[in-house]
Motif scaffolding. Sequence first.
Motif, PDB file in Angstrom:
ATOM      1  N   THR A 161       0.884  -1.088   0.139  1.00 20.58           N
ATOM      2  CA  THR A 161       0.204  -0.170   0.025  1.00 20.58           C
ATOM      3  C   THR A 161       0.747   1.141   0.086  1.00 20.58           C
ATOM      4  N   SER A 162       2.136   1.069   0.368  1.00 21.30           N
ATOM      5  CA  SER A 162       2.977   2.206   0.391  1.00 21.30           C
ATOM      6  C   SER A 162       3.429   3.052  -0.961  1.00 21.30           C
ATOM      7  N   HIS A 163       3.348   2.291  -1.883  1.00 22.15           N
ATOM      8  CA  HIS A 163       3.697   2.564  -3.382  1.00 22.15           C
ATOM      9  C   HIS A 163       2.469   2.825  -3.977  1.00 22.15           C
ATOM     10  N   PHE A 164       1.384   3.474  -3.749  1.00 19.10           N
ATOM     11  CA  PHE A 164       0.069   3.631  -4.300  1.00 19.10           C
ATOM     12  C   PHE A 164       0.351   4.246  -5.781  1.00 19.10           C
ATOM     13  N   ASN A 165       1.100   5.318  -5.803  1.00 21.08           N
ATOM     14  CA  ASN A 165       1.329   6.022  -6.836  1.00 21.08           C
ATOM     15  C   ASN A 165       2.105   5.369  -7.837  1.00 21.08           C
ATOM     16  N   GLU A 166       2.750   4.388  -7.596  1.00 17.32           N
ATOM     17  CA  GLU A 166       3.633   3.454  -8.899  1.00 17.32           C
ATOM     18  C   GLU A 166       2.721   2.407  -9.276  1.00 17.32           C
ATOM     19  N   ILE A 167       1.944   1.647  -8.272  1.00 14.82           N
ATOM     20  CA  ILE A 167       1.165   0.424  -8.400  1.00 14.82           C
ATOM     21  C   ILE A 167      -0.057   0.876  -9.272  1.00 14.82           C
ATOM     22  N   PHE A 168      -0.823   1.799  -8.659  1.00 12.05           N
ATOM     23  CA  PHE A 168      -2.173   2.105  -9.015  1.00 12.05           C
ATOM     24  C   PHE A 168      -2.336   2.215 -10.638  1.00 12.05           C
ATOM     25  N   PRO A 169      -1.243   3.034 -11.132  1.00  7.12           N
ATOM     26  CA  PRO A 169      -1.524   3.138 -12.676  1.00  7.12           C
ATOM     27  C   PRO A 169      -1.489   1.995 -13.435  1.00  7.12           C
ATOM     28  N   ILE A 170      -0.574   0.960 -13.029  1.00  6.57           N
ATOM     29  CA  ILE A 170      -0.790  -0.410 -13.765  1.00  6.57           C
ATOM     30  C   ILE A 170      -2.146  -1.035 -13.314  1.00  6.57           C
ATOM     31  N   VAL A 171      -2.664  -0.872 -12.378  1.00  2.51           N
ATOM     32  CA  VAL A 171      -4.058  -1.627 -12.015  1.00  2.51           C
ATOM     33  C   VAL A 171      -5.089  -0.634 -13.173  1.00  2.51           C
ATOM     34  N   LEU A 172      -4.804   0.567 -13.309  1.00  2.00           N
ATOM     35  CA  LEU A 172      -5.742   1.381 -13.988  1.00  2.00           C
ATOM     36  C   LEU A 172      -5.580   0.847 -15.478  1.00  2.00           C
ATOM     37  N   ILE A 173      -4.214   0.552 -15.976  1.00  3.22           N
ATOM     38  CA  ILE A 173      -4.156  -0.087 -17.418  1.00  3.22           C
ATOM     39  C   ILE A 173      -4.791  -1.312 -17.789  1.00  3.22           C
ATOM     40  N   ASN A 174      -4.623  -2.199 -16.709  1.00  5.31           N
ATOM     41  CA  ASN A 174      -5.262  -3.524 -16.857  1.00  5.31           C
ATOM     42  C   ASN A 174      -6.967  -3.451 -16.850  1.00  5.31           C
ATOM     43  N   THR A 175      -7.369  -2.710 -15.734  1.00  4.94           N
ATOM     44  CA  THR A 175      -8.561  -2.397 -15.679  1.00  4.94           C
ATOM     45  C   THR A 175      -9.561  -1.653 -16.946  1.00  4.94           C
ATOM     46  N   ALA A 176      -8.624  -0.871 -17.680  1.00 13.52           N
ATOM     47  CA  ALA A 176      -9.129  -0.228 -18.533  1.00 13.52           C
ATOM     48  C   ALA A 176      -9.301  -1.063 -19.981  1.00 13.52           C
ATOM     49  N   ILE A 177      -8.620  -2.019 -20.141  1.00 14.60           N
ATOM     50  CA  ILE A 177      -8.576  -3.143 -21.135  1.00 14.60           C
ATOM     51  C   ILE A 177      -9.926  -3.845 -20.974  1.00 14.60           C
ATOM     52  N   ILE A 178     -10.153  -4.367 -19.732  1.00 12.86           N
ATOM     53  CA  ILE A 178     -11.148  -5.408 -19.376  1.00 12.86           C
ATOM     54  C   ILE A 178     -12.451  -4.599 -19.466  1.00 12.86           C
ATOM     55  N   SER A 179     -12.371  -3.445 -18.719  1.00 14.61           N
ATOM     56  CA  SER A 179     -13.778  -2.451 -18.790  1.00 14.61           C
ATOM     57  C   SER A 179     -13.990  -2.136 -20.048  1.00 14.61           C
ATOM     58  N   GLY A 180     -12.997  -1.711 -20.895  1.00 13.25           N
ATOM     59  CA  GLY A 180     -13.385  -1.120 -22.063  1.00 13.25           C
ATOM     60  C   GLY A 180     -13.970  -2.144 -23.109  1.00 13.25           C
ATOM     61  N   HIS A 181     -13.516  -3.260 -22.930  1.00 14.46           N
ATOM     62  CA  HIS A 181     -14.142  -4.491 -23.583  1.00 14.46           C
ATOM     63  C   HIS A 181     -15.537  -4.746 -23.184  1.00 14.46           C
ATOM     64  N   HIS A 182     -16.022  -4.612 -22.082  1.00 14.59           N
ATOM     65  CA  HIS A 182     -17.301  -4.594 -21.494  1.00 14.59           C
ATOM     66  C   HIS A 182     -18.064  -3.739 -21.993  1.00 14.59           C
ATOM     67  N   LEU A 183     -17.741  -2.370 -21.889  1.00 14.09           N
ATOM     68  CA  LEU A 183     -18.492  -1.382 -22.385  1.00 14.09           C
ATOM     69  C   LEU A 183     -18.638  -1.225 -23.788  1.00 14.09           C
ATOM     70  N   ALA A 184     -17.663  -1.503 -24.646  1.00 17.66           N
ATOM     71  CA  ALA A 184     -17.600  -1.683 -26.040  1.00 17.66           C
ATOM     72  C   ALA A 184     -18.616  -3.043 -26.694  1.00 17.66           C
ATOM     73  N   GLN A 185     -18.841  -3.852 -25.952  1.00 12.87           N
ATOM     74  CA  GLN A 185     -19.433  -5.206 -26.195  1.00 12.87           C
ATOM     75  C   GLN A 185     -20.935  -4.974 -26.074  1.00 12.87           C
ATOM     76  N   SER A 186     -21.180  -4.311 -24.955  1.00 14.49           N
ATOM     77  CA  SER A 186     -22.471  -4.475 -24.437  1.00 14.49           C
ATOM     78  C   SER A 186     -23.478  -3.459 -25.173  1.00 14.49           C
ATOM     79  N   ASN A 187     -24.729  -3.754 -25.293  1.00 18.08           N
ATOM     80  CA  ASN A 187     -25.756  -2.995 -26.096  1.00 18.08           C
ATOM     81  C   ASN A 187     -27.162  -3.315 -25.664  1.00 18.08           C
TER      82      ASN A 187
END
Length: 217
Positions: A161-187
């Motif tokens: 938890t002490s390296h939030f600023n370094e690790i959270f961007p990695i979390v964002l990148i991976n989540t953006a891919i899976i979430s973007g797929h979800h939003l793009a495919q849902s209709n």
Amino acid sequence: LTLATYFPFFDSYQNHNSMPQIFIAYPLIGISSLFFPKYLFLVPIYWVGQIVLRSFTLRTFGASVFGCILPYWLFFGTAFVNDELGTTLEHFTGCLSFAAPGFSQWTLNQNLMVLFTLILAAFGIVDFYNNSYKDKTKARITYNVVVIFVIASFLFLILDTSHFNEIFPIVLINTAIISGHHLAQSNSRFSNIYTIVCTICIACIMVANLMGEQMIR
């Protein structure tokens, strides 16, 4: 660098002769770890990803190890020539130390970002596995690897938890891919409302972060 790593890495799909792609990907991982040494703890996760992508062989494993340590040869060689090897080693040993997780050190905005990102990831993963039959085999395998990366990056953040600023961007990148797929495919009507709500939440979090920075200044 993390995002740039994914292009050659995923291009190695089902290719047992993918040493060039792997050798391009892993030096980027090595360079990332020069800025944040604990990034090296994610290397085994990349190897698991290679296994899922069916591109893990003895030769690609060797290419990954050689590619990952290549930036270190250059970096430590330069430090040795400039007589800065001791200082450089102290930097790396200090960054590689672990402390007990302490969520109390996170601000309210950071907690909200993690919670919101976790919700996006959970919805994206559930939707992917419910509708994965609609995707081609390569897409399914690719997103299976992304799901592994999402879970690994969240665990990494929770354990350090002490390296939030370094690790959270990695979390964002991976989540953006899976979430973007979800939003793009849902209709559907629900997905439209969900997208609008997510957009509003992102805007609110962004404004809250900007206001927090101004208050600190």
